[in-house]
Design a protein around this motif. Structure first.
Motif, PDB file in Angstrom:
ATOM      1  N   GLU A   1       2.321 -22.100 -11.275  1.00 52.00           N
ATOM      2  CA  GLU A   1       2.825 -23.470 -11.143  1.00 52.00           C
ATOM      3  C   GLU A   1       2.299 -24.117  -9.858  1.00 52.00           C
ATOM      4  OE1 GLU A   1       7.173 -25.533 -10.570  1.00 52.00           O
ATOM      5  OE2 GLU A   1       7.047 -23.832 -11.956  1.00 52.00           O
TER       6      GLU A   1
ATOM      7  N   LYS B   1       1.698 -20.636   1.535  1.00 49.33           N
ATOM      8  CA  LYS B   1       1.779 -20.299   0.110  1.00 49.33           C
ATOM      9  C   LYS B   1       0.473 -19.690  -0.394  1.00 49.33           C
ATOM     10  CE  LYS B   1       5.266 -23.720  -1.119  1.00 49.33           C
ATOM     11  NZ  LYS B   1       5.525 -25.009  -1.779  1.00 49.33           N
TER      12      LYS B   1
ATOM     13  N   ALA C   1       5.447 -18.522 -10.701  1.00 48.33           N
ATOM     14  CA  ALA C   1       5.613 -19.470  -9.592  1.00 48.33           C
ATOM     15  C   ALA C   1       4.255 -19.773  -8.951  1.00 48.33           C
ATOM     16  CB  ALA C   1       6.588 -18.915  -8.561  1.00 48.33           C
TER      17      ALA C   1
ATOM     18  N   ARG D   1       7.247 -14.135 -10.127  1.00 49.02           N
ATOM     19  CA  ARG D   1       6.427 -14.507  -8.963  1.00 49.02           C
ATOM     20  C   ARG D   1       5.080 -15.046  -9.422  1.00 49.02           C
ATOM     21  NH1 ARG D   1       5.088 -10.550  -4.644  1.00 49.02           N
ATOM     22  NH2 ARG D   1       4.712  -9.137  -6.351  1.00 49.02           N
TER      23      ARG D   1
END
Length: 157
Positions: free
Chosen positions: A116, A77, A113, A110
């Motif tokens: 977050e 990620k 996200a 995106r």
């Protein structure tokens, strides 16, 4: 939970191996001199797709605990986050494409996200107590700035 110790364990395996999953790693990545901060270029290499692949390989070989896959997921990620932040072309694959007017809402989703994800990070000192890192605040500010600037630029055009 992603653990630094998982990355150190991969490096220890890598140092003994002729074929390496993470060939760019060296002692410089893991043996910081007291009071020194890690360079961004080294950090990018430590928390990378290659690091995730290395963890997955050693877990599959039974040389690391399956729990380390959480660290691999974190590395993946973060790697995607760096790709997103460093994007500079509209012709790249979606994960590496720069924010564009054409895909503005998709790109903002995106970005949200990633915000977050970064906001979910928690850091624990070796003594077990929570701690903060300046780089964490820097990530939050960078993502917030990109969101705000993108919105303002695309409204003006």
């Amino acid at each position: 939970m992603a653990l630094w110790s998982d990355l150190v364990e991969v490096y220890k395996h890598e140092k003994k191996s002729l074929i390496r999953a993470v060939p760019k790693w060296s002692d410089e990545h893991f043996e910081l001199k007291r009071g020194k901060k890690m360079k961004v270029s080294l950090a990018c290499q430590v928390v990378s797709h290659s690091a995730a692949a290395g963890i997955r390989f050693y877990v599959q070989q039974g040389e690391m605990e399956e729990r380390a896959l959480e660290t691999a997921d974190f590395c993946e990620k973060v790697n995607l986050l760096w790709d997103f932040i460093n994007s500079n072309t509209l012709d790249a694959p979606p994960s590496k494409r720069a924010i564009s007017m054409k895909k503005y809402y998709e790109d903002m989703a995106r970005l949200a996200a990633f915000q977050e994800f970064v906001c979910s990070w928690q850091f624990i000192a070796p003594n077990g107590k929570p701690r903060s890192l300046p780089s964490h605040m820097g990530w939050k500010m960078a993502l917030s700035s990109i969101k705000q600037l993108s919105g303002e630029l695309f409204i003006l055009t």
